[in-house]
Write an enzyme that holds these catalytic residues in place. Structure first.
Site, PDB file in Angstrom:
ATOM      1  N   ASP A 135       0.894  -1.156   0.000  1.00 27.39           N
ATOM      2  CA  ASP A 135       0.000   0.000   0.000  1.00 27.39           C
ATOM      3  C   ASP A 135       0.929   1.201   0.000  1.00 27.39           C
ATOM      4  O   ASP A 135       1.577   1.500   1.011  1.00 27.39           O
ATOM      5  CB  ASP A 135      -0.895  -0.003   1.242  1.00 27.39           C
ATOM      6  CG  ASP A 135      -1.922   1.128   1.235  1.00 27.39           C
ATOM      7  OD1 ASP A 135      -1.560   2.230   0.744  1.00 27.39           O
ATOM      8  OD2 ASP A 135      -3.040   0.947   1.713  1.00 27.39           O
ATOM      9  N   HIS A 136       1.016   1.910  -1.121  1.00 29.97           N
ATOM     10  CA  HIS A 136       2.095   2.888  -1.269  1.00 29.97           C
ATOM     11  C   HIS A 136       1.995   4.040  -0.276  1.00 29.97           C
ATOM     12  O   HIS A 136       2.981   4.744  -0.049  1.00 29.97           O
ATOM     13  CB  HIS A 136       2.177   3.393  -2.713  1.00 29.97           C
ATOM     14  CG  HIS A 136       1.093   4.335  -3.119  1.00 29.97           C
ATOM     15  ND1 HIS A 136      -0.112   3.912  -3.631  1.00 29.97           N
ATOM     16  CD2 HIS A 136       1.035   5.690  -3.093  1.00 29.97           C
ATOM     17  CE1 HIS A 136      -0.862   4.961  -3.902  1.00 29.97           C
ATOM     18  NE2 HIS A 136      -0.204   6.055  -3.594  1.00 29.97           N
ATOM     19  N   HIS A 169      -5.726   3.085   1.847  1.00 29.77           N
ATOM     20  CA  HIS A 169      -4.796   4.172   2.135  1.00 29.77           C
ATOM     21  C   HIS A 169      -5.138   4.910   3.434  1.00 29.77           C
ATOM     22  O   HIS A 169      -4.290   5.052   4.320  1.00 29.77           O
ATOM     23  CB  HIS A 169      -4.792   5.182   0.987  1.00 29.77           C
ATOM     24  CG  HIS A 169      -4.370   4.619  -0.331  1.00 29.77           C
ATOM     25  ND1 HIS A 169      -3.487   3.565  -0.445  1.00 29.77           N
ATOM     26  CD2 HIS A 169      -4.691   4.958  -1.601  1.00 29.77           C
ATOM     27  CE1 HIS A 169      -3.285   3.299  -1.721  1.00 29.77           C
ATOM     28  NE2 HIS A 169      -4.015   4.117  -2.443  1.00 29.77           N
ATOM     29  N   ARG A 189     -15.692  21.975  -3.137  1.00 19.17           N
ATOM     30  CA  ARG A 189     -15.143  21.307  -1.959  1.00 19.17           C
ATOM     31  C   ARG A 189     -15.791  19.955  -1.724  1.00 19.17           C
ATOM     32  O   ARG A 189     -15.317  19.172  -0.897  1.00 19.17           O
ATOM     33  CB  ARG A 189     -15.353  22.173  -0.709  1.00 19.17           C
ATOM     34  CG  ARG A 189     -14.511  23.434  -0.657  1.00 19.17           C
ATOM     35  CD  ARG A 189     -14.799  24.241   0.608  1.00 19.17           C
ATOM     36  NE  ARG A 189     -14.637  23.440   1.809  1.00 19.17           N
ATOM     37  CZ  ARG A 189     -15.618  23.115   2.645  1.00 19.17           C
ATOM     38  NH1 ARG A 189     -16.865  23.525   2.409  1.00 19.17           N
ATOM     39  NH2 ARG A 189     -15.380  22.406   3.720  1.00 19.17           N
TER      40      ARG A 189
END
Length: 515
Positions: free
Chosen positions: A200-201, A263, A484
């Site tokens: 998982d980078h 992530h 946003r």
């Protein structure tokens, strides 16, 4: 065991459990013709090679279905390496990198094709003087072929003699708890947990790795790191672009599977885990699993889903020809998690992730509780912000007296912006750090099987709800491209106690593009 060298400012007790590979190594990149290999894997290998971190005499083999000659392979493998046109040293290094790289075409489910790959590997290994033969297999592949590739590599390409065999598997690791368990058990038939590195980078990003040091090397922060001081935590991921013709792939997974279940949950686990016994890989991963087990499955009323629509001259998600008509796939999600343990009980952890938003940003925002009322009223809350990307930084929002003859408190910041503080430092790409960890045999920044299992337990119920497996699918609310996010977002986060500063204070990181 090798021990990390103690230097001024480092952590002398940090130990890395290694079976480090130093010589006689072949790295096979499977899926070598794809975007991941071209944009991430090969540039990372090149940077490690240029800095002298790859094993002596290393050779790299690309393997994919695509038929191409060596020149075409080299063109693809080096197309995302930066600086070769302007820097002669880099250009020379690229040419040397090409010399140690070859390519073999073959199917992923054909055993005979893997026999051909082994034949090529053995031809290279014939030049090695020592008996040791090390083989690293990097899966830059879609998950649909993980199992046949794992099987064929073990049955046809595994070195049973002296040396190390390792596989590196990219996410996604399944679609839900059941599919993840099936994938885990299938791969485990052929490869042990010690041989398997689930990448998982985000765990290789500099600021994510820094969280452990911030937390456990600073008494000042550690004393306030619990429910007694912290009101709420937000972990935010923003992309300023949409699917851009890749909607077919994205629609299969959605923003939660793509970003949050892996992530952002990894970031949360490091933020909230207890102090590990040591920096050994299993001690760190044990603590991450412990805290994840304290998180119950996400409730539907703790979820806000959105999908971007056309605005500002940009097309909406459903305008992408690769997206199924009337898709209800969320391109934005805000989900709130709760940790039922003594340190964090009652503190909401709000994960927000979305595409086609107003900026590119990944950050953690920890908002502390209000000061005791009395001499101060309506004063801004303290916040600790960890900017993961871009412009890596840590800043602590504090209240300070305005200079002059009047006593008035205003919000300001203690600012550690990396580009200002570490002017000469080069922050490595996440893939460089993680591939180096694979060579060192260090599992600290990789996902363990039980960690993956408990992560899916947290998210699977709401994923089945979104997919329509447990009743009607929810419809995501629309939000304009470049905004946003959904207009309902402010109300959503405020119900968990987040308080926006009335003075509309902004840290000036957005003006740092020129740094």
């Amino acid at each position: 065991m090798p021990r990390e060298r103690s230097m001024s400012g480092t952590i002398p007790s940090m130990e890395i459990q290694t079976a480090e590979i130093k010589d006689n190594t072949i790295i096979v990149v499977l899926g070598a013709s794809g975007d991941l290999a071209k944009k991430k894997t090969f540039p990372a290998l090149f940077n490690l090679y240029r800095q002298g971190f790859l094993p002596r005499g290393v050779k790299i083999i690309g393997y994919a279905r695509t038929k191409m000659d060596r020149d075409e392979f080299h063109k693809r493998a080096t197309s995302y390496i930066k600086g070769a046109d302007e820097n002669k040293d880099i250009a020379n290094a690229v040419e040397a990198f090409k010399e140690l790289s070859t390519y073999i075409a073959g199917d992923y489910e054909d055993g005979a094709a893997f026999d051909n790959l082994t034949k090529h590997i053995e031809e290279i290994e014939a030049s090695y003087q020592a008996k040791e033969r090390n083989r690293i297999f990097y899966f830059a592949l879609p998950p649909t072929v993980f199992i046949p590739v794992a099987k064929n590599l073990k049955e046809h390409c595994y070195n049973n003699k002296a040396g190390v065999n390792r596989i590196v598997i990219e996410k996604p690791f399944g679609r839900d708890l059941e599919s993840a368990r099936e994938l885990l058990s299938s791969v485990r038939q052929y490869w042990t947990e010690d041989e398997t590195f689930r990448i998982d980078h985000y765990l290789g990003k500099e600021m994510v790795k820094n969280i452990l040091v911030l937390r456990f090397a600073n008494i000042a922060l550690g004393a306030a790191w619990d429910k007694n001081s912290i009101s709420n935590v937000q972990i935010t991921f923003k992309e300023p672009f949409g699917t851009e013709g890749r909607g077919g792939y994205f629609d299969e997974f959605g923003i939660i599977r793509d970003i949050q279940q892996n992530h952002l949950l990894q970031v949360l686990s490091i933020l909230t885990m207890e102090r590990p016994v040591s920096f050994a890989a299993e001690d760190i991963r044990d603590e991450k699993v412990k805290v994840l087990r304290c998180i119950p499955p996400i409730e539907r009323n703790d979820v806000l889903l959105g999908q971007y629509v056309a605005a500002n001259g940009k097309p909406g998600y459903l305008d992408d020809n690769t997206v199924p008509p009337n898709s209800s796939c969320p391109t934005f999600a805000a989900v709130t998690l709760w940790i039922n343990n003594p340190r964090w009980e009652g503190v909401p952890f709000i994960m927000k992730a979305g595409k086609a938003l107003n900026e590119a940003k990944v950050e953690v925002r920890i908002q502390f509780k209000d000061v005791t009322q009395g001499i101060f009223k309506d004063i801004a809350r303290n916040e600790l912000v960890i900017r993961i990307q871009p412009n890596e930084a840590i800043y602590l929002k504090l209240n300070s007296k305005t200079p002059g003859l009047y006593t008035r408190a205003i919000p300001t910041e203690m600012d550690l912006t990396y580009k200002r503080r570490f002017v000469e430092a080069k922050i490595p790409e996440a893939y460089e750090a993680l591939i180096l960890d694979v060579l060192r045999g260090d599992h600290s920044n990789f996902v363990r099987n039980d960690e993956l299992d408990v992560a899916w337990k947290i998210f699977t119920p709401i994923l089945h709800w979104i997919d329509g497996q447990s009743g009607p699918k929810p419809r995501p609310v629309p939000y304009p491209y470049g905004s946003r996010g959904p207009k309902e977002l402010d109300e959503f986060i405020e119900k968990y106690g987040y308080r926006r500063n009335a003075d509309a204070y902004f840290w000036p990181v957005t003006n740092m593009a020129a740094l």
